[in-house]
Design a protein around this motif. Structure first.
Motif, short mmCIF file in Angstrom:
data_model
loop_
_atom_site.label_atom_id
_atom_site.label_comp_id
_atom_site.label_asym_id
_atom_site.label_seq_id
_atom_site.Cartn_x
_atom_site.Cartn_y
_atom_site.Cartn_z
N ARG A 1 0.67 -1.64 0.04
CA ARG A 1 0.23 0.00 0.14
C ARG A 1 0.89 1.24 0.06
N PHE A 2 0.39 2.51 -1.05
CA PHE A 2 1.25 3.33 -0.48
C PHE A 2 1.20 4.18 -0.59
N THR A 3 -0.15 4.64 0.01
CA THR A 3 -0.94 5.46 0.54
C THR A 3 -0.72 5.25 2.05
N GLY A 4 -0.31 6.04 2.83
CA GLY A 4 -0.07 6.06 4.27
C GLY A 4 -1.78 6.71 4.93
N ASP A 5 -1.32 5.68 6.25
CA ASP A 5 -2.66 5.10 6.90
C ASP A 5 -3.24 6.80 7.63
N VAL A 6 -4.99 6.58 7.93
CA VAL A 6 -5.45 7.74 7.92
C VAL A 6 -5.14 7.79 8.99
#
Length: 350
Positions: free
Chosen positions: A136-141
Motif C-alpha cells: 500500500r502506497f497510501t499512508g494510513d489514516v
C-alpha cells in the motif's frame, strides 16, 4: 572419417540447440510484469484515477519491464469486481492495482485467493494488511490524523461533515476519539449529494470554530453553500479534499488540509506539469512511485510473493518523500499541513 564427421555434426547441432534454449530463457526472464490497474477513470473520483494513470504512464515511459493495462471501475465496488473477474479470466497478470479504500478492501480477499499481488493507491483505510498480500502506497489514516488534529485541538468547538464510506467513517471515528468533547457535531452524507443546506444549517446551529470536511469534489459545493448562509468557521480538509475545482473556488480560499510532504524537487513534477498542464498531487505521486519502485524491486524476482517480500521492511525515496514500508508492506511517510491560496496550495508555516 565418417564417425568423426558425424560427431562434429552432432556436436554442432547440440550447441545450436543449447544456444537457442539459452536465448529463449533469457527472453522469458525479460518478459515484463503484467499489471492490471483498476482505477476510477469516469466516476465520482475520476480526477484521482486519471491523475494516477497519467503519472503511472510517465513512469512506464522510463522502463520496459512493466506492462500495464488500465480498467475503469467508475469508483464503484461492483464494477471493480467485474473488472477483476475479467483480469482473472484473461490470466497472465501478476499485480492488481486498486484505488479507493472501499474497493481495495472489497477486492483484497479475491485478489489473494487468485495468487495475484495487490498494490493499493488512494486507500488510507485498509483492513487486510495482515494477509501480507498488499503493498500500500497510501499512508494510513491514523498517521495523517495526527497532523490535522494538532491544528484542530486549538479550537474549542469542531464540527465534521464526512462522506459515508470506509474512508469517511474511519476519519469520523478517529476525530471523535481524538477530539472528545470538542467535537460538537458530526454529520454524514452520500458522496453524490449536491444540496448541503440542511446539514450546514445543523452545523451553523452549534456555532463551531472549525469545520472539518472529510470530502472530495463535493467540498466545492459545501464551501459555496456554507458561505451563502454565512458560516464563519475555519475550514479544514484531508488529502482527497484537494481538487482542481476547489482550487478555483474563491469561497474555499484559506482552507487548510493534511497532506503528504511531497518531494517536489524531483524532475517528475516538472515533467508532469509540462505534459498535462497542472501540478501533480499526492495521487500522481503514489502512481509514479508504484511504477518506479516496482521497476527497481522486480530485479530480485517477479513472482507475486517475491515482489511482496522485496517491499517488506524497506525504504524507498520517491515523489512521496522517503517511504518506509513495514513488515506488511504498508507505506509510511511524512505529512504536512497545506493551505489553499491564489489558485494553488502551499505548506503552512508554524
Amino acid at each position: 572419417m565418417k564417425t568423426a564427421l558425424q560427431f562434429i555434426v552432432l556436436s554442432f547441432t547440440a550447441l545450436v540447440f543449447l544456444s537457442g534454449s539459452g536465448v529463449q530463457s533469457a527472453h522469458a526472464s525479460e518478459d515484463p510484469i503484467r499489471v492490471a490497474a483498476l482505477l476510477d477513470l469516469s466516476g465520482h473520483y475520476s480526477q484521482f484515477g486519471l491523475e494516477t494513470k497519467q503519472a503511472m504512464e510517465l513512469g512506464l515511459s522510463e522502463t520496459k519491464k512493466i506492462d500495464v493495462r488500465f480498467f475503469d471501475t467508475k469508483g464503484d465496488l461492483k464494477t471493480a469486481e467485474q473488472k477483476l473477474n475479467e483480469v482473472i479470466q484473461q490470466g497472465g497478470y501478476t499485480v492488481v492495482v486498486t484505488l479507493a479504500s472501499w474497493i481495495s478492501n472489497g477486492l483484497a480477499a479475491k485478489i489473494k485467493s487468485n495468487h495475484l499481488l495487490q498494490m493499493a493507491v488512494g486507500s488510507a483505510v485498509f483492513d487486510h494488511a495482515d494477509q501480507k498480500n498488499c503493498v500500500r502506497f497510501t499512508g494510513d489514516v491514523g498517521r495523517e490524523i495526527q497532523y490535522l488534529t494538532n491544528y484542530l485541538q486549538s479550537y474549542n468547538k469542531v464540527a465534521v461533515m464526512y462522506f459515508n464510506n470506509d474512508y469517511g467513517i474511519s476519519w469520523n471515528n478517529a476525530l471523535k476519539s481524538t477530539l472528545g468533547s470538542k467535537l460538537v457535531k458530526s454529520i454524514a452524507y452520500t458522496d453524490t449529494d449536491v444540496d448541503f443546506t440542511h446539514p450546514l444549517n445543523e452545523v451553523k446551529a452549534v456555532h463551531p470554530d472549525a469545520l472539518a470536511l472529510i470530502s472530495t469534489r463535493e467540498a466545492v459545493q459545501i464551501a459555496k453553500q456554507a458561505s451563502k448562509i454565512r458560516i464563519q468557521s475555519r475550514m479544514f480538509g484531508t488529502r482527497p479534499t484537494l481538487t482542481a475545482p476547489l482550487l478555483a473556488e474563491p469561497t474555499a480560499r484559506g482552507l487548510m488540509f493534511s497532506y503528504p510532504d511531497l518531494n517536489e524537487t524531483l524532475p517528475i513534477f516538472a515533467s508532469f506539469k509540462r505534459k498535462y498542464g497542472y501540478r501533480m498531487s499526492a495521487f500522481g505521486a503514489e502512481g509514479y512511485d508504484l511504477i518506479k519502485s516496482l521497476d527497481r524491486f522486480c530485479r530480485h524476482g517477479k513472482k507475486n510473493k517475491v515482489l511482496f517480500a522485496n517491499y517488506q521492511n524497506r525504504t524507498y525515496d520517491g515523489a512521496l518523500g522517503r517511504i518506509t514500508f513495514n513488515e506488511n508492506a504498508q507505506a509510511d511517510y511524512d505529512y504536512t499541513i497545506c493551505v489553499l491560496q491564489n489558485g494553488t496550495w502551499g505548506k503552512m508555516k508554524r
